[in-house]
Design an enzyme around this catalytic site. Structure first.
Site, PDB file in Angstrom:
ATOM      1  N   HIS A   1      51.147 -64.061 -66.727  1.00 28.54           N
ATOM      2  CA  HIS A   1      50.664 -62.697 -66.513  1.00 28.54           C
ATOM      3  C   HIS A   1      49.336 -62.744 -65.790  1.00 28.54           C
ATOM      4  O   HIS A   1      48.500 -63.608 -66.037  1.00 28.54           O
ATOM      5  CB  HIS A   1      50.515 -61.952 -67.845  1.00 28.54           C
ATOM      6  CG  HIS A   1      49.811 -62.732 -68.918  1.00 28.54           C
ATOM      7  ND1 HIS A   1      50.450 -63.691 -69.672  1.00 28.54           N
ATOM      8  CD2 HIS A   1      48.530 -62.697 -69.346  1.00 28.54           C
ATOM      9  CE1 HIS A   1      49.584 -64.217 -70.514  1.00 28.54           C
ATOM     10  NE2 HIS A   1      48.407 -63.635 -70.338  1.00 28.54           N
ATOM     11  N   MET A   2      49.172 -61.783 -64.919  1.00 25.86           N
ATOM     12  CA  MET A   2      47.914 -61.633 -64.205  1.00 25.86           C
ATOM     13  C   MET A   2      47.136 -60.495 -64.868  1.00 25.86           C
ATOM     14  O   MET A   2      47.628 -59.368 -64.953  1.00 25.86           O
ATOM     15  CB  MET A   2      48.210 -61.311 -62.736  1.00 25.86           C
ATOM     16  CG  MET A   2      46.980 -61.196 -61.871  1.00 25.86           C
ATOM     17  SD  MET A   2      47.445 -61.039 -60.137  1.00 25.86           S
ATOM     18  CE  MET A   2      47.867 -62.735 -59.760  1.00 25.86           C
ATOM     19  N   HIS A   3      45.945 -60.806 -65.371  1.00 28.67           N
ATOM     20  CA  HIS A   3      45.074 -59.757 -65.895  1.00 28.67           C
ATOM     21  C   HIS A   3      44.433 -59.057 -64.698  1.00 28.67           C
ATOM     22  O   HIS A   3      43.833 -59.720 -63.842  1.00 28.67           O
ATOM     23  CB  HIS A   3      43.937 -60.350 -66.732  1.00 28.67           C
ATOM     24  CG  HIS A   3      44.369 -61.036 -67.993  1.00 28.67           C
ATOM     25  ND1 HIS A   3      44.266 -60.452 -69.236  1.00 28.67           N
ATOM     26  CD2 HIS A   3      44.893 -62.269 -68.206  1.00 28.67           C
ATOM     27  CE1 HIS A   3      44.699 -61.299 -70.159  1.00 28.67           C
ATOM     28  NE2 HIS A   3      45.083 -62.420 -69.559  1.00 28.67           N
TER      29      HIS A   3
ATOM     30  N   VAL B   1      49.782 -65.701 -74.714  1.00 30.16           N
ATOM     31  CA  VAL B   1      51.184 -65.268 -74.563  1.00 30.16           C
ATOM     32  C   VAL B   1      51.810 -66.141 -73.482  1.00 30.16           C
ATOM     33  O   VAL B   1      51.317 -66.183 -72.348  1.00 30.16           O
ATOM     34  CB  VAL B   1      51.279 -63.776 -74.186  1.00 30.16           C
ATOM     35  CG1 VAL B   1      52.742 -63.376 -73.984  1.00 30.16           C
ATOM     36  CG2 VAL B   1      50.631 -62.891 -75.245  1.00 30.16           C
TER      37      VAL B   1
ATOM     38  N   ASP C   1      46.805 -53.504 -71.141  1.00 29.02           N
ATOM     39  CA  ASP C   1      46.551 -54.489 -72.186  1.00 29.02           C
ATOM     40  C   ASP C   1      46.206 -53.766 -73.481  1.00 29.02           C
ATOM     41  O   ASP C   1      45.439 -52.801 -73.480  1.00 29.02           O
ATOM     42  CB  ASP C   1      45.409 -55.423 -71.761  1.00 29.02           C
ATOM     43  CG  ASP C   1      45.339 -56.682 -72.619  1.00 29.02           C
ATOM     44  OD1 ASP C   1      45.563 -57.777 -72.065  1.00 29.02           O
ATOM     45  OD2 ASP C   1      45.068 -56.567 -73.829  1.00 29.02           O
TER      46      ASP C   1
ATOM     47  N   ASN D   1      45.396 -67.152 -67.148  1.00 33.68           N
ATOM     48  CA  ASN D   1      45.023 -68.234 -68.056  1.00 33.68           C
ATOM     49  C   ASN D   1      46.201 -69.186 -68.244  1.00 33.68           C
ATOM     50  O   ASN D   1      47.344 -68.736 -68.355  1.00 33.68           O
ATOM     51  CB  ASN D   1      44.626 -67.645 -69.418  1.00 33.68           C
ATOM     52  CG  ASN D   1      43.406 -66.741 -69.319  1.00 33.68           C
ATOM     53  OD1 ASN D   1      42.494 -67.007 -68.533  1.00 33.68           O
ATOM     54  ND2 ASN D   1      43.388 -65.667 -70.092  1.00 33.68           N
TER      55      ASN D   1
HETATM   56  P1  AMP Z   1      46.270 -64.373 -72.451  1.00 34.94           P
HETATM   57  O1  AMP Z   1      45.270 -64.629 -73.555  1.00 34.94           O
HETATM   58  O2  AMP Z   1      45.764 -64.668 -71.081  1.00 34.94           O
HETATM   59  O3  AMP Z   1      47.598 -65.051 -72.755  1.00 34.94           O
HETATM   60  O4  AMP Z   1      46.507 -62.812 -72.443  1.00 34.94           O
HETATM   61  C1  AMP Z   1      47.392 -62.167 -73.301  1.00 34.94           C
HETATM   62  C2  AMP Z   1      47.018 -60.719 -73.296  1.00 34.94           C
HETATM   63  O5  AMP Z   1      48.096 -59.981 -73.836  1.00 34.94           O
HETATM   64  C3  AMP Z   1      45.792 -60.383 -74.150  1.00 34.94           C
HETATM   65  O6  AMP Z   1      44.804 -59.777 -73.323  1.00 34.94           O
HETATM   66  C4  AMP Z   1      46.327 -59.423 -75.210  1.00 34.94           C
HETATM   67  O7  AMP Z   1      45.412 -58.400 -75.523  1.00 34.94           O
HETATM   68  C5  AMP Z   1      47.582 -58.881 -74.540  1.00 34.94           C
HETATM   69  N1  AMP Z   1      48.630 -58.415 -75.418  1.00 34.94           N
HETATM   70  C6  AMP Z   1      49.117 -59.038 -76.515  1.00 34.94           C
HETATM   71  N2  AMP Z   1      50.117 -58.311 -77.062  1.00 34.94           N
HETATM   72  C7  AMP Z   1      50.259 -57.208 -76.285  1.00 34.94           C
HETATM   73  C8  AMP Z   1      51.114 -56.065 -76.327  1.00 34.94           C
HETATM   74  N3  AMP Z   1      52.052 -55.921 -77.280  1.00 34.94           N
HETATM   75  N4  AMP Z   1      50.974 -55.111 -75.380  1.00 34.94           N
HETATM   76  C9  AMP Z   1      50.027 -55.242 -74.423  1.00 34.94           C
HETATM   77  N5  AMP Z   1      49.204 -56.299 -74.317  1.00 34.94           N
HETATM   78  C10 AMP Z   1      49.308 -57.265 -75.237  1.00 34.94           C
END
Ligand code: AMP
Ligand code: ZN
Length: 113
Positions: free
Chosen positions: A99-101, A95, A29, A86
């Protein structure tokens, strides 16, 4: 128009990739919330958790298996870790490609807030 994560999959945007197979990609991330904070994503574009279909079940299971594998490899599987997905605005999704954090390397509190 491809989403941000589809562009990462296609190598149109750089990312620090930590795992890849035919179905799944994982990368660090860009704004880490823990010593280890990685995103595990399907290569198939699925916008939100609400858009998962019956035919995606194996793929979604693969995300979880990949997160656990990465946790083992990085040495924090036994201590413990946090996985989060989320969904939509009130869930904190920014985004729109599921995606799984995977977060590890520190203790987490509950509820997450
Ligand atoms: P969410 O808020 O659950 O949609 O998580 C989106 C995640 O994507 C966030 O933790 C951001 O920091 C991460 N993110 C956004 N752009 C990028 C990128 N270009 N490369 C890696 N992570 C990203
Ligand atoms: Zn996408």
């Amino acid at each position: 128009m491809d989403c941000l994560f589809c562009k990462i999959i296609k190598r149109e945007i750089p990312a620090d990739i930590v795992y890849e197979d035919d179905h799944v990609l994982a990368f660090n991330d860009v704004n880490p919330k823990a010593p280890v904070h990685q995103l595990v994503i399907p290569k198939k574009h699925i916008a939100t958790l609400n858009d998962i279909e019956e035919t995606d079940l194996a793929l979604v299971g693969r995300l979880q298996l990949t997160a656990a594998k990465l946790a083992h490899e990085q040495g924090f599987a036994e201590d413990g870790y946090r996985v989060v997905m989320n969904c939509n605005e009130m869930g904190g999704q920014t985004v729109y490609h599921i995606h799984m954090h995977l977060m590890g390397g520190r203790a987490f509190t509950w509820p997450a807030g």
